[in-house]
Design a protein around this motif. Structure first.
Motif, PDB file in Angstrom:
ATOM      1  N   ALA A  81       0.873  -1.312  -0.034  1.00  0.00           N
ATOM      2  CA  ALA A  81       0.044   0.010  -0.129  1.00  0.00           C
ATOM      3  C   ALA A  81       0.792   1.300  -0.131  1.00  0.00           C
ATOM      4  O   ALA A  81       0.614   2.354  -0.675  1.00  0.00           O
ATOM      5  N   ARG A  82       1.811   1.330   0.893  1.00  0.00           N
ATOM      6  CA  ARG A  82       2.767   2.478   1.025  1.00  0.00           C
ATOM      7  C   ARG A  82       4.053   2.508   0.059  1.00  0.00           C
ATOM      8  O   ARG A  82       4.371   3.878  -0.139  1.00  0.00           O
ATOM      9  N   PHE A  83       4.440   1.375  -0.284  1.00  0.00           N
ATOM     10  CA  PHE A  83       5.677   1.376  -1.045  1.00  0.00           C
ATOM     11  C   PHE A  83       5.586   0.518  -2.238  1.00  0.00           C
ATOM     12  O   PHE A  83       6.313  -0.415  -2.290  1.00  0.00           O
ATOM     13  N   PRO A  84       4.582   0.740  -3.140  1.00  0.00           N
ATOM     14  CA  PRO A  84       4.411  -0.142  -4.249  1.00  0.00           C
ATOM     15  C   PRO A  84       5.512  -0.152  -5.165  1.00  0.00           C
ATOM     16  O   PRO A  84       5.477  -1.305  -5.876  1.00  0.00           O
ATOM     17  N   SER A  85       6.643   0.550  -5.339  1.00  0.00           N
ATOM     18  CA  SER A  85       7.582   0.323  -6.153  1.00  0.00           C
ATOM     19  C   SER A  85       8.663  -0.490  -5.592  1.00  0.00           C
ATOM     20  O   SER A  85       9.679  -1.059  -6.112  1.00  0.00           O
ATOM     21  N   THR A  86       8.706  -0.978  -4.442  1.00  0.00           N
ATOM     22  CA  THR A  86       9.600  -1.670  -3.728  1.00  0.00           C
ATOM     23  C   THR A  86       9.184  -3.310  -3.908  1.00  0.00           C
ATOM     24  O   THR A  86       8.014  -3.446  -3.655  1.00  0.00           O
ATOM     25  N   ILE A  87      10.022  -4.054  -4.655  1.00  0.00           N
ATOM     26  CA  ILE A  87       9.651  -5.327  -4.996  1.00  0.00           C
ATOM     27  C   ILE A  87       9.517  -6.437  -3.597  1.00  0.00           C
ATOM     28  O   ILE A  87      10.496  -6.198  -2.747  1.00  0.00           O
ATOM     29  N   ARG A  88       8.474  -7.144  -3.276  1.00  0.00           N
ATOM     30  CA  ARG A  88       8.195  -7.976  -2.282  1.00  0.00           C
ATOM     31  C   ARG A  88       8.545  -9.176  -2.462  1.00  0.00           C
ATOM     32  O   ARG A  88       8.099  -9.922  -3.201  1.00  0.00           O
ATOM     33  N   VAL A  89       9.285  -9.772  -1.431  1.00  0.00           N
ATOM     34  CA  VAL A  89       9.888 -11.256  -1.592  1.00  0.00           C
ATOM     35  C   VAL A  89       9.420 -12.013  -0.066  1.00  0.00           C
ATOM     36  O   VAL A  89       9.803 -11.300   0.845  1.00  0.00           O
TER      37      VAL A  89
END
Length: 410
Positions: A81-89
């Motif tokens: 929601a807050r940092f959508p450009s950070t890829i999540r693993v």
């Protein structure tokens, strides 16, 4: 909280989150050789993770899922929601939890504990290369609307698991293919078609791997798997399944013949075929996830003053089926070049000045849509295609080969 030394030349910023400090220490120690190019930070809780993400831009977030109070899930939800450009693993030992989180789109990809250094480095470097797609804010916003993406096709998932092993078995991969009747049939048809012309012919799918290449096998397993899932469930004016299958196959057939005629290297030829076969897979994802929006896209796309691509951008926040498909292929782990080619197949500029797969796919798709040579400059500057293909002669050879090629492997 522990950190590694920072460096202005570092090109990848990663935040690892785990409630066990010894796990973070082990990860930091294991990845120390990468410190020249990676900026590594760690956090042991939801609060610490949010502080870090708020204070520093991170390329990738890697979090454990099984932490007290469902903090792993909360971290993923907040980051989305807050940092959508950070890829999540997700880095987790729970198969069930990892699968459900990934299907919920809160994580782009999952890794299993224990995880080797080679697997972590390979995965994170791959994600870095795909950040323009996976970290694109517009695509991220669209993904929050879709929510229900097609699950990863089972045969492709099993093949991917085998390929991640230190010594993958082609025999095992062949067995997986043979257990999928639809995929087996298509692979045998392709291997024995004039496009490949295997000298003695082959009768088992396992024998086809060395002739077709793994990227081709992967592309076929994805397309067939997703089509089987969507077919008959969401029939749509936006996407006719029979026409979709024929167009995908025809475009791939033309691209393959063109690449072979130009004597392109095998890896580039595989990229040309795989990206052409999968170039419209984003349409399947959109129909599967936001069927009603697709109907509006189709309706407005029929207006004389608005193309289908322009209608997609209007209804999808500036995104098209091309980027949607690339996003899906990226989180499923398809080869970077295939993902990038799919992403840009409706762009009028390539990924690089010598981007042969982009040029081949553009021409193959153009011809499969029954457009003429004279129409090319309505979509892209022919000089760019000429440059990508290495000169006027190659450009003319490419168009002639694509124009004369009929679909022999549909």
């Amino acid at each position: 909280m522990s950190t590694s030394a920072s460096n202005s030349q570092m090109n990848l910023a990663i935040l690892f989150v785990d409630d066990e400090p010894q796990v973070l220490e082990s990860l930091t120690r294991m990845l120390k050789p990468e410190s020249a190019n990676w900026k590594i930070r760690t956090a042991t809780s939801y609060v610490e993770a949010m502080e870090q993400l708020s204070e520093n831009p991170f390329d990738i977030l890697v979090t454990d899922l099984e932490m007290p109070g469902q903090n792993g899930k909360k971290i993923l939800e907040a980051a989305e929601a807050r940092f959508p450009s950070t890829i999540r693993v997700v880095l987790s030992s729970s198969d069930f939890a990892r699968q459900n989180i990934t299907l919920g789109l809160q994580a782009h990809i999952t890794l299993s504990k224990p995880c080797s250094k080679n697997e972590i480095v390979f995965t994170l470097e791959k994600l870095k290369n795909l950040k323009p797609i996976l970290g694109n804010r517009k695509i991220a916003e669209l993904m929050t609307r879709i929510r229900l993406l097609p699950p990863i096709p089972e045969t492709f998932r099993q093949i991917s698991i085998e390929l991640q092993k230190p010594e993958p078995s082609l025999k095992k991969i062949g067995s997986l293919i043979e257990n999928d009747p639809a995929l087996s049939s298509k692979i045998l048809q392709l291997a024995n078609s004039p496009a490949f012309a295997v000298p003695t012919g082959v009768s088992k799918p396992s024998e086809c791997i060395k002739f077709l290449g793994l990227e081709t096998i992967n592309a076929l397993s994805i397309l067939i798997g997703v089509m089987n899932l969507v077919h008959g469930v969401n029939e749509s004016a936006y996407l006719n399944m029979e026409k979709f299958a024929h167009h995908s196959s025809e475009t791939a057939s033309k691209a393959l013949y063109c690449a072979q005629t130009l004597n392109l290297p095998r890896d580039i030829t595989e990229t040309c075929y795989a990206s052409s076969l999968l170039h419209d897979i984003g349409k399947l994802a959109l129909v599967h996830g936001i069927h009603e929006v697709c109907e509006r896209i189709h309706y407005f796309g029929k207006r004389p003053d608005l193309s289908l691509i322009e209608s997609e951008k209007f209804h999808l926040g500036g995104v098209t089926h091309a980027e949607t498909g690339a996003y899906l292929l990226g989180i499923w782990g398809l080869a970077d070049e295939t993902v990038k080619t799919v992403a840009r197949h409706h762009c009028n500029t390539p990924n690089s000045i010598d981007d042969q797969p982009w040029a081949v796919l553009f021409l193959a798709n153009h011809a499969a849509n029954r457009r003429s040579f004279e129409d090319i400059n309505h979509f892209v500057d022919p000089e760019i295609l000429i440059q990508c293909l290495g000169g006027n002669e190659n450009f003319n050879i490419a168009w002639e080969s694509i124009s004369e090629k009929r679909n022999e492997i549909s």
